[in-house]
Design an enzyme around this catalytic site. Structure first.
Site, short mmCIF file in Angstrom:
data_model
loop_
_atom_site.label_atom_id
_atom_site.label_comp_id
_atom_site.label_asym_id
_atom_site.label_seq_id
_atom_site.Cartn_x
_atom_site.Cartn_y
_atom_site.Cartn_z
N CYS A 199 -2.29 10.00 -6.15
CA CYS A 199 -3.37 9.77 -5.19
C CYS A 199 -4.36 10.93 -5.32
CB CYS A 199 -2.86 9.69 -3.76
SG CYS A 199 -4.23 9.53 -2.59
N LYS A 208 0.86 -1.19 0.00
CA LYS A 208 0.00 0.00 0.00
C LYS A 208 0.89 1.24 0.00
CE LYS A 208 -3.12 3.13 0.90
NZ LYS A 208 -4.04 3.59 -0.18
N GLY A 245 -7.00 -4.25 -9.13
CA GLY A 245 -7.41 -3.53 -7.93
C GLY A 245 -8.82 -3.93 -7.52
N THR A 246 -9.83 -3.29 -8.14
CA THR A 246 -11.23 -3.53 -7.79
C THR A 246 -11.59 -5.03 -7.76
OG1 THR A 246 -11.87 -1.39 -8.73
CG2 THR A 246 -13.61 -3.03 -8.44
O1 LIG Z 1 -7.24 7.06 -1.21
C1 LIG Z 1 -6.20 6.36 -1.36
O2 LIG Z 1 -5.50 5.90 -0.41
C2 LIG Z 1 -5.81 6.10 -2.77
N1 LIG Z 1 -6.84 5.77 -3.63
C3 LIG Z 1 -6.62 5.61 -4.97
O3 LIG Z 1 -7.55 5.31 -5.75
N2 LIG Z 1 -5.37 5.76 -5.47
C4 LIG Z 1 -4.30 6.07 -4.68
O4 LIG Z 1 -3.17 6.21 -5.18
C5 LIG Z 1 -4.54 6.24 -3.26
CL1 LIG Z 1 -3.19 6.61 -2.23
#
Ligand SMILES: O=C(O)c1[nH]c(=O)[nH]c(=O)c1Cl
Length: 314
Positions: A132, A44, A274-275
């Protein structure tokens, strides 16, 4: 057929891995990824200090009518850089490569983490998150080309020109593909780009409650899943064409062997989920591997190199 591949001269049994942020925030999740059939794994995105992140609800799957996807505004919740640095020191690199993702809140925080990583001389591969979309008040670095250029100059120098990669936001304009690639190509030690992060600041609305469905930022959050696949493929192919010296990791809309195949065809060397991983869990890697092998068999491909980056145009 075989899914074997190499990335930065490292051998991988297959090109599949998690997207940073999904199933990789704590040791138990990282151990589950290690045990899974993924070819690699990433942590993460971390900040220097631990963070709680945004108030919940902050992740929701969007599965009303097909297509489906997710919206998230996690807000960078993470255990803090030292936690992930310690994990890199105990990871079993014989089993699979490990990437470590950093997303400092300031340039100095990024440089502090890079400096510690350089001194740690760890086999973990650094992925610097420039995208992000969910930290209130923090614009995405990937959309500020001057700030991105400055960060890359400082980070590549701070990392002693060791190979690293960047996680990019989606771009939607050819001029932006051109400008971002021109900057990236001035940094040879940026050995890969990961395209794409979620499509930032989407808004999901529930018709019954007549309300947004996540709490942070009045419901605005990063979009993932089926909705982003064509944009993800465009970004993979755009940077594959513009950065011939770099590898591209594809991310966005992968939930089966089909989308993994499309990302590889568009130019990806590795493919992140991801999802779909969030919803299905690490068992997804065995399923998608089998599906990808079946597609390769049907098409008569023996190796990924038989079709990787060979997207045809009309
Ligand atoms: O809200 C988040 O932690 C987040 N959420 C995302 O969709 N991409 C990112 O790079 C990050 Cl760091």
């Amino acid at each position: 057929p075989s899914l074997a591949t190499t990335f930065l001269d490292l051998p991988l049994t297959n090109p599949l891995m998690n997207a940073s942020g999904v199933w990789c925030s704590v040791a138990s999740q990282l151990e589950a990824l290690l045990e899974s059939e993924s070819g690699a794994m990433v942590t993460k995105s971390c900040t220097l200090e631990p963070r709680d992140g945004n108030p919940e609800p902050r992740y929701r799957v969007l599965d009303g009518n097909k297509p489906w996807g997710s919206i998230n505004s996690m807000g960078l919740p993470n255990e803090g850089f030292p936690y992930y640095l310690r994990y890199t020191e105990r990871h079993d690199y014989e089993t699979k490569p490990l990437f470590i993702s950093i997303s400092g809140l300031t340039l100095d925080d990024n440089l502090a983490m890079v400096d510690s990583l350089k001194d740690a001389v760890t086999p973990a591969i650094l992925e610097v998150n420039l995208s992000c979309p969910n930290v209130p008040g923090k614009a995405q670095l990937g959309y500020d080309f001057d700030a991105m250029d400055t960060l890359l100059a400082e980070v590549t120098s701070g990392y002693g020109q060791r190979q690293l990669g960047v996680k990019l936001p989606p771009y939607f304009d050819i001029a932006h593909f051109d400008e971002a690639a021109a900057i990236l190509n001035r940094y040879p030690s940026v050995a890969f780009v990961t395209c794409i992060n979620s499509i930032g600041n989407a808004l999901a609305i529930d018709i019954n409650s007549e309300s947004v469905i996540i709490k942070p930022k009045d419901g605005f959050g990063g979009l993932g899943g089926d909705y982003v696949l064509p944009t993800a493929l465009a970004n993979v192919n755009a940077f594959f064409r513009r950065c011939p010296e770099k590898a591209v990791i594809g991310c966005g809309g992968v939930k089966s062997g089909q989308e993994a195949f499309l990302h590889l065809l568009a130019g990806a060397t590795l493919v992140q989920m991801g999802t779909a991983l969030y919803e299905e869990g690490p068992g997804i890697f065995a399923r998608v591997k089998a599906e990808l092998l079946s597609i390769m068999a049907q098409k008569g491909y023996e190796n990924l190199s038989d079709f990787q980056g060979k997207l045809k145009t009309l």
